[in-house]
Design a protein around this motif. Structure first.
Motif, mmCIF file in Angstrom:
data_model
loop_
_atom_site.group_PDB
_atom_site.id
_atom_site.type_symbol
_atom_site.label_atom_id
_atom_site.label_comp_id
_atom_site.label_asym_id
_atom_site.label_seq_id
_atom_site.Cartn_x
_atom_site.Cartn_y
_atom_site.Cartn_z
ATOM 1 N N SER A 293 0.822 -1.216 0.000
ATOM 2 C CA SER A 293 0.000 0.000 0.000
ATOM 3 C C SER A 293 0.856 1.266 0.000
ATOM 4 C CB SER A 293 -0.952 0.004 1.199
ATOM 5 O OG SER A 293 -0.202 0.046 2.394
ATOM 6 N N TYR A 294 2.188 1.100 0.078
ATOM 7 C CA TYR A 294 3.079 2.267 0.066
ATOM 8 C C TYR A 294 3.813 2.426 -1.263
ATOM 9 C CZ TYR A 294 2.804 1.740 5.220
ATOM 10 O OH TYR A 294 2.402 1.612 6.515
ATOM 11 N N ALA A 295 3.826 1.358 -2.053
ATOM 12 C CA ALA A 295 4.644 1.379 -3.280
ATOM 13 C C ALA A 295 3.898 0.702 -4.427
ATOM 14 C CB ALA A 295 5.968 0.652 -3.028
ATOM 15 N N ASP A 296 4.364 0.954 -5.647
ATOM 16 C CA ASP A 296 3.729 0.374 -6.848
ATOM 17 C C ASP A 296 4.442 -0.887 -7.319
ATOM 18 O OD1 ASP A 296 1.757 2.583 -7.423
ATOM 19 O OD2 ASP A 296 3.638 3.705 -7.307
ATOM 20 N N VAL A 297 5.637 -1.113 -6.808
ATOM 21 C CA VAL A 297 6.395 -2.320 -7.147
ATOM 22 C C VAL A 297 7.360 -2.589 -5.984
ATOM 23 C CG1 VAL A 297 8.109 -0.987 -8.467
ATOM 24 C CG2 VAL A 297 7.863 -3.431 -8.913
ATOM 25 N N ILE A 298 7.572 -3.865 -5.679
ATOM 26 C CA ILE A 298 8.487 -4.232 -4.585
ATOM 27 C C ILE A 298 9.633 -5.071 -5.151
ATOM 28 C CG2 ILE A 298 8.743 -5.513 -2.408
ATOM 29 C CD1 ILE A 298 5.716 -5.022 -1.935
ATOM 30 N N VAL A 299 10.852 -4.610 -4.903
ATOM 31 C CA VAL A 299 12.047 -5.374 -5.293
ATOM 32 C C VAL A 299 12.572 -6.025 -4.013
ATOM 33 C CG1 VAL A 299 14.356 -5.240 -6.283
ATOM 34 C CG2 VAL A 299 12.531 -3.760 -7.158
ATOM 35 N N LEU A 300 12.595 -7.350 -3.996
ATOM 36 C CA LEU A 300 12.884 -8.083 -2.748
ATOM 37 C C LEU A 300 14.126 -8.949 -2.894
ATOM 38 C CD1 LEU A 300 11.957 -9.194 0.093
ATOM 39 C CD2 LEU A 300 10.726 -10.967 -1.184
ATOM 40 N N ARG A 301 15.063 -8.756 -1.999
ATOM 41 C CA ARG A 301 16.164 -9.735 -1.843
ATOM 42 C C ARG A 301 16.016 -10.364 -0.463
ATOM 43 N NH1 ARG A 301 22.462 -9.124 -3.265
ATOM 44 N NH2 ARG A 301 21.519 -9.462 -5.309
ATOM 45 N N HIS A 302 16.081 -11.686 -0.443
ATOM 46 C CA HIS A 302 15.839 -12.397 0.823
ATOM 47 C C HIS A 302 16.787 -13.576 0.922
ATOM 48 C CE1 HIS A 302 13.513 -14.267 4.092
ATOM 49 N NE2 HIS A 302 12.958 -13.080 4.257
ATOM 50 N N ASN A 303 17.044 -14.000 2.147
ATOM 51 C CA ASN A 303 17.986 -15.103 2.367
ATOM 52 C C ASN A 303 17.355 -16.483 2.163
ATOM 53 O OD1 ASN A 303 16.776 -13.772 4.743
ATOM 54 N ND2 ASN A 303 17.394 -15.654 5.782
ATOM 55 N N GLU A 304 16.025 -16.545 2.060
ATOM 56 C CA GLU A 304 15.372 -17.861 1.941
ATOM 57 C C GLU A 304 14.929 -18.134 0.508
ATOM 58 O OE1 GLU A 304 12.098 -18.139 4.674
ATOM 59 O OE2 GLU A 304 13.375 -17.474 6.327
ATOM 60 N N GLU A 305 15.285 -19.312 0.011
ATOM 61 C CA GLU A 305 14.812 -19.729 -1.307
ATOM 62 C C GLU A 305 13.280 -19.777 -1.293
ATOM 63 O OE1 GLU A 305 16.964 -23.117 -2.705
ATOM 64 O OE2 GLU A 305 15.621 -23.404 -4.405
ATOM 65 N N GLY A 306 12.659 -19.225 -2.330
ATOM 66 C CA GLY A 306 11.189 -19.232 -2.405
ATOM 67 C C GLY A 306 10.535 -18.016 -1.776
ATOM 68 N N ALA A 307 11.338 -17.117 -1.174
ATOM 69 C CA ALA A 307 10.748 -15.961 -0.480
ATOM 70 C C ALA A 307 9.988 -15.044 -1.447
ATOM 71 C CB ALA A 307 11.840 -15.178 0.247
ATOM 72 N N ALA A 308 10.522 -14.858 -2.640
ATOM 73 C CA ALA A 308 9.855 -13.948 -3.592
ATOM 74 C C ALA A 308 8.499 -14.515 -4.007
ATOM 75 C CB ALA A 308 10.749 -13.735 -4.813
ATOM 76 N N LYS A 309 8.452 -15.827 -4.163
ATOM 77 C CA LYS A 309 7.182 -16.467 -4.516
ATOM 78 C C LYS A 309 6.161 -16.297 -3.385
ATOM 79 C CE LYS A 309 5.539 -20.776 -6.493
ATOM 80 N NZ LYS A 309 5.798 -22.188 -6.613
ATOM 81 N N ARG A 310 6.625 -16.484 -2.165
ATOM 82 C CA ARG A 310 5.729 -16.272 -1.011
ATOM 83 C C ARG A 310 5.241 -14.831 -0.981
ATOM 84 N NH1 ARG A 310 9.497 -17.378 3.624
ATOM 85 N NH2 ARG A 310 8.006 -16.105 4.747
ATOM 86 N N ALA A 311 6.139 -13.913 -1.242
ATOM 87 C CA ALA A 311 5.768 -12.487 -1.234
ATOM 88 C C ALA A 311 4.717 -12.205 -2.309
ATOM 89 C CB ALA A 311 7.012 -11.628 -1.447
ATOM 90 N N ALA A 312 4.918 -12.772 -3.477
ATOM 91 C CA ALA A 312 3.993 -12.508 -4.587
ATOM 92 C C ALA A 312 2.583 -13.010 -4.287
ATOM 93 C CB ALA A 312 4.526 -13.162 -5.864
ATOM 94 N N GLN A 313 2.513 -14.063 -3.473
ATOM 95 C CA GLN A 313 1.191 -14.633 -3.158
ATOM 96 C C GLN A 313 0.329 -13.688 -2.327
ATOM 97 O OE1 GLN A 313 2.526 -18.359 -1.584
ATOM 98 N NE2 GLN A 313 2.529 -19.341 -3.597
ATOM 99 N N VAL A 314 0.956 -12.756 -1.615
ATOM 100 C CA VAL A 314 0.155 -11.840 -0.781
ATOM 101 C C VAL A 314 0.263 -10.384 -1.234
ATOM 102 C CG1 VAL A 314 0.302 -13.320 1.261
ATOM 103 C CG2 VAL A 314 2.035 -11.551 0.901
ATOM 104 N N ALA A 315 1.128 -10.116 -2.212
ATOM 105 C CA ALA A 315 1.380 -8.722 -2.606
ATOM 106 C C ALA A 315 0.212 -8.148 -3.404
ATOM 107 C CB ALA A 315 2.655 -8.658 -3.449
ATOM 108 N N GLY A 316 0.005 -6.865 -3.218
ATOM 109 C CA GLY A 316 -0.995 -6.165 -4.016
ATOM 110 C C GLY A 316 -0.374 -5.464 -5.212
ATOM 111 N N VAL A 317 0.944 -5.558 -5.347
ATOM 112 C CA VAL A 317 1.677 -4.921 -6.452
ATOM 113 C C VAL A 317 2.712 -5.928 -6.974
ATOM 114 C CG1 VAL A 317 1.397 -2.595 -5.473
ATOM 115 C CG2 VAL A 317 3.425 -3.948 -4.876
ATOM 116 N N PRO A 318 3.284 -5.677 -8.160
ATOM 117 C CA PRO A 318 4.294 -6.619 -8.661
ATOM 118 C C PRO A 318 5.494 -6.777 -7.710
ATOM 119 C CG PRO A 318 3.614 -5.111 -10.395
ATOM 120 C CD PRO A 318 3.009 -4.592 -9.119
#
Ligand code: CP
Length: 315
Positions: free
Chosen positions: A95-120
């Motif tokens: 709700s603060y941004a139009d796109v989220i660029v994510l670096r995370h230490n866990e494999e699969g984190a971006a996929k998990r993020a995408a499942q709940v994100a309201g933006v790309p």
């Protein structure tokens, strides 16, 4: 909504389109930028250290006249330290941004993020999993330097187990014709079975090797990687792999005259500085291309439908 999660998701048509867009973005970046993403906000949420990926994404967004909100070391400097889940953070940042660029230490984190994100969500590296935007800029660099990708011989050298860039690059190369891949690694960090299975399914020819000098004179692209000390199970295992491959001028002198040396960087002794002046050392040009490909990717994610028309206007 267009998320960037894995190298698997791109086809040749999209790759060609992104590379053409990146060419236009380079022109724009060198001529004062463009207002393509004016009014848009990019959140850079980095749970692991980064120099190139975070800065080039931020630079890309600014060159598109967008704005950036950013946290490095999100493990310490975000509410993750208070126990907030990745999912809750992503819901809120959506709700603060139009796109989220994510670096995370866990494999699969971006996929998990995408499942709940309201933006790309753009995967900027997930543990030992993937780094799809790095492989986009790697391929873009290869095409720019060598003119084409079909038919090339590519060696990936170093820590092929924990180095996520080589996983994504392998998946991307499998989309091209008659590419031959040489995986050169110490015995305790080979290319994962799942990557080989993907290449097998697509009929890509590949070889596994431990001796760099057997292949360095044969290939068109020598893709060096760092031994990822922080991901090895023990210091003892790391030491078995460390320092095994070092590119010096003597090795470069034995390479094809038109070959190129790439590295996602940072390097940690795998390429000696004495090589930097050789025309075949393309790794700093590769890092520069990161801005243009990420400009193209941000535009692609945020302007999906309208993009072709906008690009025509920009060209
Ligand atoms: N190539 C790469 O991902 O570099 P950084 O870790 O500096 O972002």
């Amino acid at each position: 909504m267009y998320h960037v999660l894995s190298a698997h998701q791109f086809d040749r048509i999209q790759l060609d389109q992104l590379f053409r867009m990146a060419d236009i973005m380079e022109y724009n970046a060198k001529n004062g930028g463009t207002n393509l993403l004016q009014g848009k906000i990019m959140a850079a949420l980095f749970f692991e250290p980064s120099t190139r990926t975070r800065f080039s994404f931020e630079s890309a967004m600014m060159r598109l006249s967008g704005s950036v909100i950013s946290t490095e070391n999100a493990t310490q400097f975000s509410s993750a330290i208070k126990g907030e889940t990745l999912e809750d953070s992503i819901r809120v940042i959506s709700s603060y941004a139009d796109v989220i660029v994510l670096r995370h230490n866990e494999e699969g984190a971006a996929k998990r993020a995408a499942q709940v994100a309201g933006v790309p969500v753009i995967n900027a590296g997930d543990g030992s999993g993937e780094h799809p935007t790095q492989s986009l800029l790697d391929l873009y660099t290869i095409q720019k330097e060598l003119g084409a990708i079909d038919g090339l011989k590519v060696a990936m050298v170093g820590d092929l187990t924990y180095g996520r860039t080589v996983h994504s690059l392998s998946y991307m190369l499998a989309k091209y014709e008659k590419v031959t891949v040489y995986f050169v690694s110490p015995e305790n960090c080979p290319i994962p079975e799942k990557v080989k299975a993907y290449l097998d399914e697509r009929g890509v020819t590949y070889f596994e090797e431990t001796d760099l000098e057997k292949v360095s004179g044969e290939v068109d692209v020598l893709y060096m990687t760092r031994i990822q000390k922080e991901r090895f199970p023990s210091g003892e295992e790391y030491l078995k792999a460390a320092g095994k491959y070092v590119i010096n001028q003597e090795i470069v002198d034995g390479m094809k005259p038109n070959a190129i040396i790439l590295h996602p960087l940072p390097r940690a002794g795998e390429i000696l500085p004495e090589v930097d002046g050789d025309a075949r050392a393309a790794y700093f040009r590769q890092a520069t291309n990161g801005v243009y490909i990420r400009m193209a990717l941000l535009a692609y994610c945020l302007k999906e439908q309208q993009l072709e028309r906008d690009l025509e206007a920009l060209a």
